[in-house]
Design a protein around this motif. Structure first.
Motif, PDB file in Angstrom:
ATOM      1  N   ASN A  32       0.804  -1.238   0.000  1.00  0.00           N
ATOM      2  CA  ASN A  32       0.000   0.000   0.000  1.00  0.00           C
ATOM      3  C   ASN A  32       0.831   1.279   0.000  1.00  0.00           C
ATOM      4  OD1 ASN A  32      -2.640  -1.087  -0.195  1.00  0.00           O
ATOM      5  ND2 ASN A  32      -2.477  -1.730   1.937  1.00  0.00           N
ATOM      6  N   ILE A  33       2.107   1.198  -0.325  1.00  0.00           N
ATOM      7  CA  ILE A  33       2.929   2.389  -0.487  1.00  0.00           C
ATOM      8  C   ILE A  33       2.688   2.943  -1.889  1.00  0.00           C
ATOM      9  CG2 ILE A  33       5.296   3.305  -0.627  1.00  0.00           C
ATOM     10  CD1 ILE A  33       4.469   2.587   2.219  1.00  0.00           C
ATOM     11  N   SER A  34       2.433   4.231  -1.980  1.00  0.00           N
ATOM     12  CA  SER A  34       2.147   4.871  -3.268  1.00  0.00           C
ATOM     13  C   SER A  34       3.233   5.870  -3.628  1.00  0.00           C
ATOM     14  CB  SER A  34       0.804   5.602  -3.207  1.00  0.00           C
ATOM     15  OG  SER A  34      -0.246   4.701  -2.980  1.00  0.00           O
ATOM     16  N   VAL A  35       3.431   6.044  -4.938  1.00  0.00           N
ATOM     17  CA  VAL A  35       4.318   7.077  -5.467  1.00  0.00           C
ATOM     18  C   VAL A  35       3.542   7.857  -6.521  1.00  0.00           C
ATOM     19  CG1 VAL A  35       6.480   5.856  -4.994  1.00  0.00           C
ATOM     20  CG2 VAL A  35       5.359   5.528  -7.194  1.00  0.00           C
ATOM     21  N   PRO A  41      10.029   5.760  -9.495  1.00  0.00           N
ATOM     22  CA  PRO A  41      10.235   4.388  -9.018  1.00  0.00           C
ATOM     23  C   PRO A  41       9.855   4.235  -7.543  1.00  0.00           C
ATOM     24  CG  PRO A  41      12.313   5.542  -9.062  1.00  0.00           C
ATOM     25  CD  PRO A  41      11.291   6.483  -9.638  1.00  0.00           C
ATOM     26  N   PHE A  42       9.543   3.013  -7.188  1.00  0.00           N
ATOM     27  CA  PHE A  42       9.390   2.659  -5.782  1.00  0.00           C
ATOM     28  C   PHE A  42      10.801   2.459  -5.225  1.00  0.00           C
ATOM     29  CE2 PHE A  42       5.395   1.109  -7.602  1.00  0.00           C
ATOM     30  CZ  PHE A  42       4.471   1.584  -6.686  1.00  0.00           C
ATOM     31  N   SER A  43      11.071   3.009  -4.068  1.00  0.00           N
ATOM     32  CA  SER A  43      12.354   2.792  -3.390  1.00  0.00           C
ATOM     33  C   SER A  43      12.155   1.672  -2.392  1.00  0.00           C
ATOM     34  CB  SER A  43      12.812   4.069  -2.689  1.00  0.00           C
ATOM     35  OG  SER A  43      13.090   5.069  -3.630  1.00  0.00           O
ATOM     36  N   MET A  44      12.668   0.514  -2.731  1.00  0.00           N
ATOM     37  CA  MET A  44      12.472  -0.670  -1.914  1.00  0.00           C
ATOM     38  C   MET A  44      13.395  -0.633  -0.694  1.00  0.00           C
ATOM     39  SD  MET A  44      10.205  -1.995  -3.830  1.00  0.00           S
ATOM     40  CE  MET A  44       9.964  -3.634  -3.192  1.00  0.00           C
ATOM     41  N   PRO A  45      13.000  -1.264   0.425  1.00  0.00           N
ATOM     42  CA  PRO A  45      13.861  -1.313   1.602  1.00  0.00           C
ATOM     43  C   PRO A  45      15.221  -1.944   1.320  1.00  0.00           C
ATOM     44  CG  PRO A  45      11.636  -1.967   2.184  1.00  0.00           C
ATOM     45  CD  PRO A  45      11.680  -1.848   0.683  1.00  0.00           C
ATOM     46  N   SER A  46      15.308  -2.793   0.310  1.00  0.00           N
ATOM     47  CA  SER A  46      16.582  -3.435  -0.035  1.00  0.00           C
ATOM     48  C   SER A  46      17.534  -2.476  -0.745  1.00  0.00           C
ATOM     49  CB  SER A  46      16.317  -4.628  -0.959  1.00  0.00           C
ATOM     50  OG  SER A  46      15.781  -4.171  -2.206  1.00  0.00           O
ATOM     51  N   GLY A  47      17.017  -1.304  -1.137  1.00  0.00           N
ATOM     52  CA  GLY A  47      17.812  -0.343  -1.887  1.00  0.00           C
ATOM     53  C   GLY A  47      17.502  -0.358  -3.377  1.00  0.00           C
ATOM     54  N   ALA A  48      16.781  -1.390  -3.815  1.00  0.00           N
ATOM     55  CA  ALA A  48      16.394  -1.467  -5.228  1.00  0.00           C
ATOM     56  C   ALA A  48      15.382  -0.371  -5.552  1.00  0.00           C
ATOM     57  CB  ALA A  48      15.781  -2.831  -5.523  1.00  0.00           C
ATOM     58  N   THR A  70       0.946  -4.081  -8.908  1.00  0.00           N
ATOM     59  CA  THR A  70       0.956  -2.627  -8.852  1.00  0.00           C
ATOM     60  C   THR A  70      -0.374  -2.128  -9.381  1.00  0.00           C
ATOM     61  OG1 THR A  70       3.333  -2.644  -9.307  1.00  0.00           O
ATOM     62  CG2 THR A  70       2.199  -0.542  -9.563  1.00  0.00           C
ATOM     63  N   SER A  71      -0.994  -1.214  -8.646  1.00  0.00           N
ATOM     64  CA  SER A  71      -2.224  -0.604  -9.154  1.00  0.00           C
ATOM     65  C   SER A  71      -1.909   0.817  -9.609  1.00  0.00           C
ATOM     66  CB  SER A  71      -3.323  -0.596  -8.088  1.00  0.00           C
ATOM     67  OG  SER A  71      -3.023   0.321  -7.061  1.00  0.00           O
ATOM     68  N   TYR A  72      -2.684   1.287 -10.565  1.00  0.00           N
ATOM     69  CA  TYR A  72      -2.494   2.615 -11.144  1.00  0.00           C
ATOM     70  C   TYR A  72      -3.808   3.380 -11.038  1.00  0.00           C
ATOM     71  CZ  TYR A  72       1.617   0.433 -13.207  1.00  0.00           C
ATOM     72  OH  TYR A  72       2.804  -0.214 -13.387  1.00  0.00           O
ATOM     73  N   GLU A  73      -3.716   4.612 -10.581  1.00  0.00           N
ATOM     74  CA  GLU A  73      -4.893   5.470 -10.483  1.00  0.00           C
ATOM     75  C   GLU A  73      -4.606   6.760 -11.237  1.00  0.00           C
ATOM     76  OE1 GLU A  73      -7.167   7.935  -7.018  1.00  0.00           O
ATOM     77  OE2 GLU A  73      -6.578   5.877  -6.565  1.00  0.00           O
ATOM     78  N   ILE A  74      -5.522   7.137 -12.105  1.00  0.00           N
ATOM     79  CA  ILE A  74      -5.360   8.360 -12.890  1.00  0.00           C
ATOM     80  C   ILE A  74      -6.281   9.420 -12.311  1.00  0.00           C
ATOM     81  CG2 ILE A  74      -5.577   9.404 -15.170  1.00  0.00           C
ATOM     82  CD1 ILE A  74      -5.257   6.543 -16.311  1.00  0.00           C
ATOM     83  N   ASP A  75      -5.714  10.581 -12.027  1.00  0.00           N
ATOM     84  CA  ASP A  75      -6.495  11.720 -11.541  1.00  0.00           C
ATOM     85  C   ASP A  75      -6.919  12.541 -12.756  1.00  0.00           C
ATOM     86  OD1 ASP A  75      -7.589  13.979 -10.422  1.00  0.00           O
ATOM     87  OD2 ASP A  75      -5.832  14.468  -9.199  1.00  0.00           O
ATOM     88  N   PHE A  76      -8.130  12.269 -13.250  1.00  0.00           N
ATOM     89  CA  PHE A  76      -8.614  12.963 -14.436  1.00  0.00           C
ATOM     90  C   PHE A  76      -8.920  14.432 -14.183  1.00  0.00           C
ATOM     91  CE2 PHE A  76      -9.417   8.521 -15.530  1.00  0.00           C
ATOM     92  CZ  PHE A  76      -8.853   8.480 -16.806  1.00  0.00           C
ATOM     93  N   MET A  77      -8.908  14.820 -12.914  1.00  0.00           N
ATOM     94  CA  MET A  77      -9.157  16.226 -12.561  1.00  0.00           C
ATOM     95  C   MET A  77      -7.845  16.962 -12.304  1.00  0.00           C
ATOM     96  SD  MET A  77     -12.347  16.534 -12.877  1.00  0.00           S
ATOM     97  CE  MET A  77     -12.658  18.112 -12.154  1.00  0.00           C
TER      98      MET A  77
END
Length: 81
Positions: A32-35, A41-48, A70-77
């Motif tokens: 549930n971490i979002s960017v 990119p997602f910054s993983m705890p492993s450094g990846a 991975t889920s994607y949400e588009i803000d059409f507004m």
């Protein structure tokens, strides 16, 4: 295609695997971490740094038997006041 900037997209890491002994702790942490932004990119705890679950540029240690998504949400507004 909608003419929106890449920042109008929010990506969320979803850990869908077990929470048992075979789960990657770093993927459970990312659940549930979002960017903001399609190319952020997602910054993983492993450094990846991963663009999405199963990113082919990531190591086998991040990908083999991974059940995340991975889920994607588009803000059409986006940009509308």
């Amino acid at each position: 295609k909608a003419g929106l900037p890449l920042d109008a997209i929010t990506k969320t890491w979803l850990h869908l695997g077990s929470n048992g002994k075979h789960a990657r702790v770093q993927h459970v942490i990312m659940n549930n971490i979002s960017v903001q932004g399609l190319t952020t990119p997602f910054s993983m705890p492993s450094g990846a740094r991963m663009q999405h679950a199963h990113d082919p540029t990531a190591s086998a240690g991040e990908n083999v038997n991974c059940r995340c998504d991975t889920s994607y949400e588009i803000d059409f507004m986006w940009g509308v006041e």
